[in-house]
Design an enzyme around this catalytic site. Structure first.
Site, short mmCIF file in Angstrom:
data_model
loop_
_atom_site.label_atom_id
_atom_site.label_comp_id
_atom_site.label_asym_id
_atom_site.label_seq_id
_atom_site.Cartn_x
_atom_site.Cartn_y
_atom_site.Cartn_z
CD GLN A 38 -0.97 -0.99 3.60
OE1 GLN A 38 -2.20 -1.04 3.53
NE2 GLN A 38 -0.31 -1.57 4.58
CG ASP A 93 -2.20 2.28 14.23
OD1 ASP A 93 -2.39 1.81 15.37
OD2 ASP A 93 -3.11 2.38 13.39
N GLY A 145 -3.27 -11.75 8.26
CA GLY A 145 -4.10 -12.19 9.36
C GLY A 145 -4.93 -13.42 9.00
CG ASP A 162 -6.84 -1.42 14.27
OD1 ASP A 162 -7.65 -0.74 13.61
OD2 ASP A 162 -5.77 -0.96 14.72
CB SER A 163 -8.49 -4.69 8.96
OG SER A 163 -9.83 -4.37 8.69
CB SER A 164 -6.78 -0.72 5.95
OG SER A 164 -5.96 -1.85 5.76
CG ASP A 165 -11.77 1.48 5.07
OD1 ASP A 165 -12.53 1.17 6.00
OD2 ASP A 165 -11.21 2.58 4.98
CE1 TYR A 230 -10.00 6.64 11.04
CE2 TYR A 230 -11.47 5.43 12.47
CZ TYR A 230 -10.20 5.66 11.98
OH TYR A 230 -9.15 4.93 12.45
N1 SAM Z 1 -7.96 2.22 12.52
C1 SAM Z 1 -7.68 2.11 11.17
C2 SAM Z 1 -8.79 2.44 10.23
O1 SAM Z 1 -9.84 1.79 10.26
O2 SAM Z 1 -8.63 3.37 9.48
C3 SAM Z 1 -6.93 0.86 10.87
C4 SAM Z 1 -5.51 1.16 11.21
S1 SAM Z 1 -4.33 -0.07 11.09
C5 SAM Z 1 -2.98 0.96 10.57
C6 SAM Z 1 -4.72 -1.04 9.65
C7 SAM Z 1 -3.65 -2.09 9.42
O3 SAM Z 1 -4.23 -3.25 8.83
C8 SAM Z 1 -2.52 -1.66 8.49
O4 SAM Z 1 -1.32 -1.56 9.22
C9 SAM Z 1 -2.47 -2.76 7.43
O5 SAM Z 1 -1.15 -3.09 7.05
C10 SAM Z 1 -3.16 -3.90 8.17
N2 SAM Z 1 -3.71 -4.95 7.30
C11 SAM Z 1 -4.40 -4.80 6.15
N3 SAM Z 1 -4.70 -6.01 5.64
C12 SAM Z 1 -4.20 -6.94 6.49
C13 SAM Z 1 -4.19 -8.36 6.50
N4 SAM Z 1 -4.76 -9.07 5.52
N5 SAM Z 1 -3.59 -8.99 7.53
C14 SAM Z 1 -3.00 -8.28 8.53
N6 SAM Z 1 -2.96 -6.94 8.56
C15 SAM Z 1 -3.56 -6.27 7.56
#
Ligand code: SAM
Length: 290
Positions: A38, A93, A145, A162-165, A230
């Site tokens: 990303q 983070d 994950g 706590d994933s991204s979208d 958000y």
């Molecule tokens: N609170 C945030 C939001 O909703 O905007 C999420 C923040 S956190 C930084 C999201 C994390 O999810 C990122 O560091 C990203 O690398 C991780 N991520 C995304 N896909 C993933 C996966 N398949 N397995 C593990 N981590 C993942």
């Protein structure tokens, strides 16, 4: 379109929230790179401290991150009788790890994030969040994950996603199969909480994530918190429990005023916990039909 114009960052994402974009005035771009997964951007904003963006989407700002990180952590932790072993999926983070490690019952925390560059960049630029990553009780694993859960069964009391979208590396974390994996990775009586989007902009996504949770867990619900940076200022979580008696809206563990001060909590308390489950009628109706 260019997200950085005239010293402002704009969250332009026509797929997830068409026609709307939050903007933050930027004083300085601190870091920008393309990792294997990303685009990672860290900026110093005029009003919200430092902010992390992934693929052009705001992940957190120093000013309002506590609302999200405290709520996604303590809603599930305070609904479990003894959350000793906790898994965080995503959360690179460090904000969720920081909060989970404060809970007095928690003995082990494992964090699995797919992108080591997010972890390293946050350690460098966002120390208030990433202090959670430096805690010796937090074991950090770099990996997907979904894959991680495929190899872990019956291990965790609480799993927080706590994933991204759902567009990008987190896509699989919003599917039915992921909820089945979550269920098998839990110990008896286990609880999950996952980032599930906002009903104002993505009611369909909220409903489909809730549906996956409900199909797998005897108790499933949705809760909200307000995060001004958000989209729509609100975000929700789905919560699932393996115990039929779980009443998420009534916390099992109530922190005293002294506990809240000692833990430096700024948003969460038992009143906010209960209120998170009071949903507007259009959301309740949509979830009832999901
Ligand atoms: N609170 C945030 C939001 O909703 O905007 C999420 C923040 S956190 C930084 C999201 C994390 O999810 C990122 O560091 C990203 O690398 C991780 N991520 C995304 N896909 C993933 C996966 N398949 N397995 C593990 N981590 C993942």
């Amino acid at each position: 379109m260019n997200a950085m114009k005239l010293g402002w960052f704009s969250e332009l994402n026509s797929e997830l929230w068409p026609g709307v974009a939050l903007s933050l005035e930027v004083e300085e771009v601190l870091h920008s790179e393309r990792s294997s997964f990303q685009d990672i951007l860290v900026v110093k904003t005029l009003t919200h401290g430092k902010a992390l963006m992934l693929d052009g989407v705001i992940q957190c700002t120093e000013k309002d991150e506590m609302s999200y990180h405290e709520m996604i952590s303590y809603l599930p932790l305070c609904s479990h009788p003894k959350p000793q072993n906790v898994l965080i999926v995503g959360g690179g983070d460090g904000g969720v790890a920081r909060e989970v490690a404060k809970h007095p019952d928690v003995e082990r925390v494992t964090l699995v994030d797919i992108d080591d560059r997010v972890i390293e960049v946050c350690k460098q630029y966002l120390p208030r969040l990433s202090l959670g990553l430096n805690n010796p009780y937090v074991n950090i694993i770099v990996g997907d994950g979904f894959e991680f859960l495929n190899h872990h069964q019956g291990e965790f009391d609480v799993i927080i996603t706590d994933s991204s979208d759902p567009i990008g590396p987190a896509e699989n974390l919003f599917k039915h199969a992921y909820y089945q994996l979550l269920k098998s990775a839990l110990k008896p009586g286990g609880i999950i909480a996952s980032q599930a989007g906002t009903a104002w902009a993505n009611l369909d996504q909220v409903c489909s994530t809730f549906q996956h949770c409900k199909a797998v867990f005897p108790v499933a619900t949705y809760a909200v918190t307000s995060v001004p940076t958000y989209p729509t200022g609100q975000i929700g979580f789905v919560l699932g429990s393996l115990t039929e008696q779980t009443n998420f809206a009534e916390p099992m563990k109530i922190f005293s005023g002294k506990d809240l001060d000692r833990m430096s909590l700024m948003y969460y308390n038992d009143k906010v916990h209960r209120a998170a489950f009071a949903l507007p009628r259009f959301v309740e109706k949509a979830l009832n039909n999901a």
